[in-house]
Design a protein around this motif. Structure first.
Motif, mmCIF file in Angstrom:
data_model
loop_
_atom_site.group_PDB
_atom_site.id
_atom_site.type_symbol
_atom_site.label_atom_id
_atom_site.label_comp_id
_atom_site.label_asym_id
_atom_site.label_seq_id
_atom_site.Cartn_x
_atom_site.Cartn_y
_atom_site.Cartn_z
ATOM 1 N N LEU A 2 -44.048 -44.730 42.347
ATOM 2 C CA LEU A 2 -45.332 -45.081 41.724
ATOM 3 C C LEU A 2 -46.495 -44.726 42.641
ATOM 4 C CD1 LEU A 2 -44.877 -48.555 40.007
ATOM 5 C CD2 LEU A 2 -46.093 -46.609 39.049
ATOM 6 N N MET A 3 -46.353 -45.109 43.899
ATOM 7 C CA MET A 3 -47.434 -44.846 44.847
ATOM 8 C C MET A 3 -47.564 -43.350 45.119
ATOM 9 S SD MET A 3 -49.266 -47.289 45.562
ATOM 10 C CE MET A 3 -50.160 -46.917 47.048
ATOM 11 N N PHE A 4 -46.441 -42.655 45.113
ATOM 12 C CA PHE A 4 -46.472 -41.204 45.257
ATOM 13 C C PHE A 4 -47.288 -40.616 44.099
ATOM 14 C CE2 PHE A 4 -44.308 -37.050 44.454
ATOM 15 C CZ PHE A 4 -44.670 -36.430 45.629
ATOM 16 N N GLY A 5 -47.034 -41.136 42.908
ATOM 17 C CA GLY A 5 -47.767 -40.679 41.727
ATOM 18 C C GLY A 5 -49.259 -40.961 41.830
ATOM 19 N N VAL A 6 -49.602 -42.155 42.341
ATOM 20 C CA VAL A 6 -51.024 -42.483 42.517
ATOM 21 C C VAL A 6 -51.639 -41.474 43.479
ATOM 22 C CG1 VAL A 6 -52.673 -44.198 43.354
ATOM 23 C CG2 VAL A 6 -50.695 -44.938 42.055
ATOM 24 N N GLY A 7 -50.912 -41.192 44.558
ATOM 25 C CA GLY A 7 -51.389 -40.219 45.547
ATOM 26 C C GLY A 7 -51.603 -38.847 44.925
ATOM 27 N N LEU A 8 -50.672 -38.440 44.070
ATOM 28 C CA LEU A 8 -50.774 -37.111 43.446
ATOM 29 C C LEU A 8 -52.025 -36.983 42.583
ATOM 30 C CD1 LEU A 8 -47.176 -36.187 42.230
ATOM 31 C CD2 LEU A 8 -48.540 -35.001 43.934
ATOM 32 N N HIS A 9 -52.473 -38.113 42.033
ATOM 33 C CA HIS A 9 -53.661 -38.051 41.179
ATOM 34 C C HIS A 9 -54.925 -38.491 41.901
ATOM 35 C CE1 HIS A 9 -50.582 -38.146 37.938
ATOM 36 N NE2 HIS A 9 -51.322 -37.109 37.623
ATOM 37 N N PHE A 10 -54.785 -38.732 43.175
ATOM 38 C CA PHE A 10 -55.910 -39.272 43.922
ATOM 39 C C PHE A 10 -56.849 -38.154 44.301
ATOM 40 C CE2 PHE A 10 -57.973 -40.572 47.818
ATOM 41 C CZ PHE A 10 -58.343 -41.861 47.543
ATOM 42 N N SER A 11 -57.987 -38.118 43.614
ATOM 43 C CA SER A 11 -58.934 -37.085 43.981
ATOM 44 C C SER A 11 -60.065 -37.746 44.761
ATOM 45 C CB SER A 11 -59.465 -36.402 42.723
ATOM 46 O OG SER A 11 -60.813 -36.084 42.887
ATOM 47 N N LEU A 12 -60.218 -37.290 45.962
ATOM 48 C CA LEU A 12 -61.245 -37.857 46.822
ATOM 49 C C LEU A 12 -62.621 -37.677 46.175
ATOM 50 C CD1 LEU A 12 -60.687 -39.235 49.434
ATOM 51 C CD2 LEU A 12 -61.394 -37.182 50.651
ATOM 52 N N LYS A 13 -62.743 -36.537 45.452
ATOM 53 C CA LYS A 13 -64.033 -36.227 44.837
ATOM 54 C C LYS A 13 -64.400 -37.264 43.768
ATOM 55 C CE LYS A 13 -65.629 -32.606 42.292
ATOM 56 N NZ LYS A 13 -64.734 -32.045 41.299
ATOM 57 N N ASP A 14 -63.431 -37.590 42.920
ATOM 58 C CA ASP A 14 -63.685 -38.584 41.866
ATOM 59 C C ASP A 14 -64.082 -39.912 42.468
ATOM 60 O OD1 ASP A 14 -63.191 -36.889 39.879
ATOM 61 O OD2 ASP A 14 -61.199 -37.643 39.369
ATOM 62 N N LEU A 15 -63.369 -40.276 43.531
ATOM 63 C CA LEU A 15 -63.648 -41.567 44.144
ATOM 64 C C LEU A 15 -65.047 -41.563 44.751
ATOM 65 C CD1 LEU A 15 -62.619 -44.351 44.882
ATOM 66 C CD2 LEU A 15 -61.809 -43.410 47.021
ATOM 67 N N LEU A 16 -65.371 -40.459 45.406
ATOM 68 C CA LEU A 16 -66.678 -40.394 46.069
ATOM 69 C C LEU A 16 -67.811 -40.467 45.056
ATOM 70 C CD1 LEU A 16 -66.017 -37.813 48.919
ATOM 71 C CD2 LEU A 16 -66.127 -40.303 49.047
ATOM 72 N N SER A 17 -67.584 -39.916 43.863
ATOM 73 C CA SER A 17 -68.670 -39.894 42.880
ATOM 74 C C SER A 17 -69.015 -41.296 42.373
ATOM 75 C CB SER A 17 -68.319 -38.971 41.712
ATOM 76 O OG SER A 17 -67.371 -39.593 40.890
ATOM 77 N N VAL A 18 -68.086 -42.246 42.504
ATOM 78 C CA VAL A 18 -68.404 -43.602 42.022
ATOM 79 C C VAL A 18 -68.391 -44.619 43.164
ATOM 80 C CG1 VAL A 18 -67.579 -43.227 39.675
ATOM 81 C CG2 VAL A 18 -65.980 -44.023 41.395
ATOM 82 N N ARG A 19 -68.409 -44.099 44.399
ATOM 83 C CA ARG A 19 -68.240 -45.030 45.522
ATOM 84 C C ARG A 19 -69.368 -46.059 45.613
ATOM 85 N NH1 ARG A 19 -70.072 -40.345 47.662
ATOM 86 N NH2 ARG A 19 -71.724 -40.374 49.221
ATOM 87 N N GLY A 20 -70.570 -45.646 45.159
ATOM 88 C CA GLY A 20 -71.720 -46.532 45.236
ATOM 89 C C GLY A 20 -71.464 -47.871 44.564
ATOM 90 N N ILE A 21 -70.745 -47.848 43.450
ATOM 91 C CA ILE A 21 -70.477 -49.103 42.749
ATOM 92 C C ILE A 21 -69.047 -49.585 42.984
ATOM 93 C CG2 ILE A 21 -70.081 -47.796 40.599
ATOM 94 C CD1 ILE A 21 -70.950 -50.330 39.112
#
Ligand code: AMP
Length: 606
Positions: free
Chosen positions: A68-87
């Motif tokens: 499961l965690m491997f799967g989360v990692g595979l879909h983990f895009s740093l870019k997506d996270l950074l775009s909403v990091r403010g909130i």
């Protein structure tokens, strides 16, 4: 059966019952997860009948957690996270703090040790990835702004929990004397604040080891793992590729745990994340999916096994309090935090509904808390009951939020403004809140072409339609591809085209043509069948990989079916003919009706 085979019977019993109850849950429009948990309760020791092996089940479940965690990692895009990091970052942290505080207060009220109460609160503060992503996907919210915020929020929560999973044992081992539950965490923490070097050094050591592992993964793993996967991919063996994916996920997780004292979950997460950057990540995710699903099911079964249904009778009030924290307390906190960030009401409601449940991380934290002697077993049972009930209630929570939205919006509008300045400010805020266009609306096109799938095949078809000026739209179920399409200004809907709700967005009834460019013929047949029933005159062109598939697709309403392998062969024949000066009669290559009309219908918008 003469032999005693606990491993086999645990796997078989778990999977078969999970299948049966998962299917029943699905039928009742509940998440299958609920069925798996119930299957677990049934094979657990607290209900009569067959009892699965209680030490093997959690061990098998651990494989589910890794994948499961491997799967989360595979879909983990740093870019997506950074775009909403403010909130997402302050929101998730504030919400974790609030929920932990509520959980701690309940624990303290029950007289639990401080460490145990904190673990209890933490376990109540983190939502389930699986439940959240499924809820967002079902409502086609993943690629909307609120969907991204929810996913970013969840990732921050997950990272915080991964850190907690590393730090809790460290704090507990220092704080305790190793002989039972003597509030090790709180003792450890108080010593930490008293500048006791013991725990400080221990936490520092843990952080250094984690940092070392992360650095190694980012420097070497990032090169080595994709390189290995590329090499394996080039062998052309699907079996070896699949094995490679598993070997990397499990191997890195195990190595991380043994060598760096990092949790299996964090190790697997990083193995996934370094692979996420490679083009092979999509395939790796696909290949690991079946096993991941199977073991994730065993994970839920093993969690269900721990649950003692008697608690529902013995401690109804405590369960109510726990559920109140999960469903109301947490959701309300998220709701207010999102509003404080001046986001629209709909966004706040969606985010609070998606976070109003707990799942896999809570189970891991609960198990860890009990194992370390921090959390009383009662706490774990409350967490399990809270999880099962909150997951069952989750769809209801979404429903209520949908219902509440018009009421709340109405109430907001009716509020009289006291003075002109306030009125102006409110108008400004309303303007800020007005564009709730992150909701998915059906297309305005008609007389258009619908393209399903934007992979190797769909991409070429799409470019062709675009350059010929044909009005068209794309349905794709990969969010990466959707992002690509949107960047090119092509109208695209995310979702599985088999689902009627997705197809409805494409305005099938007035479309002129439908190109089904996905590899799975079974799904393609379902799509063709639905399209034909909605629009008897639409031209349906489909893709197949065998003669049997061609026949089947035609039976379900496709007008023209292009068989990939045949076209490849003809392409080769063409090339060979150029060398050998032979010509291939044109009519042998194409059936007369295979030419897709690129269409010249004008772009019609309402
Ligand atoms: P390819 O085989 O390279 O042409 O890729 C097929 C594309 O179709 C991929 O991008 C998939 O994400 C997409 N796809 C496959 N099945 C479906 C489906 N049922 N609905 C929407 N998109 C799909």
């Amino acid at each position: 059966m003469p032999h005693d085979t606990p491993l086999i019977s645990t796997i078989v019993g778990g999977l078969v019952l999970a299948f049966v109850f998962g299917a029943i849950a699905h039928r009742l429009r509940m998440p299958p997860l609920v069925g798996y948990l119930i299957a677990g309760v049934l094979v657990g020791p607290h209900t009569p009948g067959y009892v699965a092996d209680q030490s093997l089940a959690p061990e098998l479940a651990e494989i589910g957690v890794i994948l499961l965690m491997f799967g989360v990692g595979l879909h983990f895009s740093l870019k997506d996270l950074l775009s909403v990091r403010g909130i997402a970052v302050p929101g998730a942290i504030a919400q974790i703090a609030f929920a932990t505080l509520l959980g701690w207060a309940l624990g303290a009220f029950l007289g639990w040790p401080t460490g145990g109460s904190l673990v209890f609160g933490l376990a109540l503060s983190v939502a389930s990835t699986v439940v959240l992503l499924k809820a967002l996907q079902e409502r086609r919210l993943v690629e909307t702004e609120r969907g991204r915020i929810a996913v970013g929020w969840l990732i921050v929560e997950d990272l915080a929990m991964v850190l907690a999973l590393v730090l809790i044992p460290a704090a507990a081992s220092i704080g305790g004397d190793g002989h039972g539950p003597v509030e090790p965490l709180s003792a450890g923490l108080s010593r930490l604040f008293g500048f006791d070097l013991g725990i400080g050094a221990m936490i520092a050591m843990t952080l250094v080891k984690v940092a070392l592992f992360v650095a190694l993964m980012l420097v070497f793993g990032r090169k080595l793992i994709p390189w290995t996967m590329h090499r394996i991919a080039h062998t052309g063996s699907r079996e070896l590729f699949r094995l490679g994916v598993l070997a990397i996920a499990l191997g890195v997780a195990f190595g991380a745990a043994k060598l760096f004292g990092v949790s299996l979950a964090l190790g697997a997460f990083f193995a996934g994340m370094v692979l996420a950057e490679s083009e092979l990540s999509h395939r790796a995710a696909q290949e690991s999916l079946p096993l991941r699903d199977a073991f994730a099911v065993l994970f839920f079964v093993s969690v269900g096994m721990l649950f003692d249904p008697n608690i529902l009778i013995d401690r109804p009030l405590l369960i109510l309090a726990t559920i109140f924290i999960i469903v109301i307390g947490k959701s309300l906190a998220a709701f207010l935090i999102v509003l404080a960030f001046k986001k629209p009401l709909g966004t706040a409601l969606t985010i609070s509904a998606s976070l109003g449940q707990i799942g896999e991380f809570s189970f891991i934290l609960a198990a860890l808390g009990v194992e370390l002697g921090l959390l009383p077993e009662e706490g774990r049972d409350l967490i399990l009951a809270g999880a099962i009930i909150s997951i069952v209630l989750n769809p209801l929570l979404f429903f209520l939020c949908d219902r509440m939205r018009p009421l709340l919006e109405g109430a907001k509008r009716e509020e009289p403004a006291a003075d002109p300045a306030a009125a102006a400010a409110e108008a400004g805020a309303a303007q800020e809140q007005a564009p709730e266009d992150d909701e998915v609306h059906p297309t305005a096109l008609s007389g258009h072409a619908i393209l399903i799938g934007y992979g190797r095949v769909g991409r070429i078809v799409g470019q062709n339609l675009k350059s010929s000026g044909t009005p068209f739209l794309v349905i794709e179920d990969s969010d990466k591809r959707i992002g690509e399409l949107k960047a090119q200004g092509i109208e695209a809907f995310m979702g599985n085209a088999v689902a009627r709700e997705t197809l409805d967005l494409a305005n099938l009834s007035t479309a002129r043509s439908l190109a089904i460019a996905i590899p799975n013929a079974f799904e393609a047949c379902r799509i063709a069948e639905q399209a034909r029933s909605v629009n008897p005159s639409i031209l349906i062109v489909a893709r197949a990989h065998s003669d049997a598939e061609v026949d089947e697709l035609k039976q379900y309403g496709a007008d023209t079916v292009i068989m990939g392998e045949r076209e490849i062969a003809l392409g080769m024949v063409d090339r060979l003919a150029q060398v050998h000066h032979e010509s291939v009669p044109y009519e042998d290559r194409h059936e007369p009706d295979t030419i897709i009309p690129t269409g010249t219908a004008p772009l019609e918008k309402e």
